[in-house]
Write a protein that holds these residues in place. Sequence first.
Motif, PDB file in Angstrom:
ATOM      1  N   CYS A 137       0.849  -1.181   0.000  1.00 20.29           N
ATOM      2  CA  CYS A 137       0.000   0.000   0.000  1.00 20.29           C
ATOM      3  C   CYS A 137       0.889   1.236   0.000  1.00 20.29           C
ATOM      4  O   CYS A 137       2.118   1.138   0.113  1.00 20.29           O
ATOM      5  CB  CYS A 137      -0.928   0.033   1.224  1.00 20.29           C
ATOM      6  SG  CYS A 137      -0.074   0.189   2.799  1.00 20.29           S
ATOM      7  N   ARG A 140       0.770   6.324   3.420  1.00 24.89           N
ATOM      8  CA  ARG A 140      -0.287   7.025   4.162  1.00 24.89           C
ATOM      9  C   ARG A 140      -1.445   6.098   4.535  1.00 24.89           C
ATOM     10  O   ARG A 140      -2.267   6.445   5.393  1.00 24.89           O
ATOM     11  CB  ARG A 140      -0.814   8.209   3.348  1.00 24.89           C
ATOM     12  CG  ARG A 140      -1.536   7.829   2.061  1.00 24.89           C
ATOM     13  CD  ARG A 140      -1.999   9.074   1.319  1.00 24.89           C
ATOM     14  NE  ARG A 140      -2.708   8.787   0.085  1.00 24.89           N
ATOM     15  CZ  ARG A 140      -2.116   8.571  -1.082  1.00 24.89           C
ATOM     16  NH1 ARG A 140      -0.793   8.627  -1.163  1.00 24.89           N
ATOM     17  NH2 ARG A 140      -2.819   8.317  -2.157  1.00 24.89           N
ATOM     18  N   HIS A 141      -1.524   4.928   3.892  1.00 26.97           N
ATOM     19  CA  HIS A 141      -2.604   3.985   4.180  1.00 26.97           C
ATOM     20  C   HIS A 141      -2.142   2.829   5.068  1.00 26.97           C
ATOM     21  O   HIS A 141      -2.937   1.928   5.351  1.00 26.97           O
ATOM     22  CB  HIS A 141      -3.171   3.410   2.882  1.00 26.97           C
ATOM     23  CG  HIS A 141      -3.774   4.439   1.985  1.00 26.97           C
ATOM     24  ND1 HIS A 141      -3.591   4.434   0.615  1.00 26.97           N
ATOM     25  CD2 HIS A 141      -4.537   5.535   2.265  1.00 26.97           C
ATOM     26  CE1 HIS A 141      -4.233   5.475   0.092  1.00 26.97           C
ATOM     27  NE2 HIS A 141      -4.813   6.140   1.071  1.00 26.97           N
ATOM     28  N   VAL A 169      -7.546   0.041  -0.596  1.00 29.95           N
ATOM     29  CA  VAL A 169      -6.224   0.601  -0.924  1.00 29.95           C
ATOM     30  C   VAL A 169      -5.092  -0.290  -0.424  1.00 29.95           C
ATOM     31  O   VAL A 169      -3.920   0.013  -0.649  1.00 29.95           O
ATOM     32  CB  VAL A 169      -6.070   2.021  -0.340  1.00 29.95           C
ATOM     33  CG1 VAL A 169      -7.021   2.980  -1.036  1.00 29.95           C
ATOM     34  CG2 VAL A 169      -6.319   2.006   1.169  1.00 29.95           C
TER      35      VAL A 169
END
Length: 208
Positions: A137, A140-141, A169
């Motif tokens: 991923c 930020r995820h 995501v």
Amino acid sequence: MADEKVLSALRRTEDFGSAGSRRVVRSGRIPAVVYGKKGVDPLYVTLDAKEFRMKRIEFTETTLITLKLADGEERKVFVKDIQENLLKNCIQHVDFFEVTFGQLLRTKVRVELTGTPAGVRDGGVLEQVVHEVEIECFPRHLPESIVADVSSVGLNEAFRVKDLVVADVIKLLDDPDMAIASVKMVKEDAPEAEETADAAADASTPTA
């Protein structure tokens, strides 16, 4: 994404080698290195030992850390390795991995089980056989962990990678059929089984 933490750091431009590292540790700091992209020189820094030990309990391999340098530069990193001398009760070295935002990241994330499996209520025992799964991923995820609800797992059944519920995501990279946890019936203890067999034998033996 995992809660972001902050660590202060100073660039290390001299006093390298094992003797230099020992001097750094004695001064109350920890030698550290930040590894990033291939072909890019690592960044050598020192950390405040007291600050690192205080915050260390909050760090996992998926905890995003902002490494703040004295000149104002910041690096987003993960802790990848900690070398500790248990006899001297000190941390001797820390390795960081720098995160590049905008690029996909592959890493392992721990799996946390929740719920009471149906099979446990039927007399089985829950066993977690895999504690981490590999994912891909953007930074930020990145989750701190992935929660697996095992409530529906019956006796002699398994909870597999394909049963994990993650955001769109996040991509799971492990074999979808890999078992993460299973519920199995408790085996009868050997002594009890032997006692049962002995009792059956005594019952079948004719008396004089």
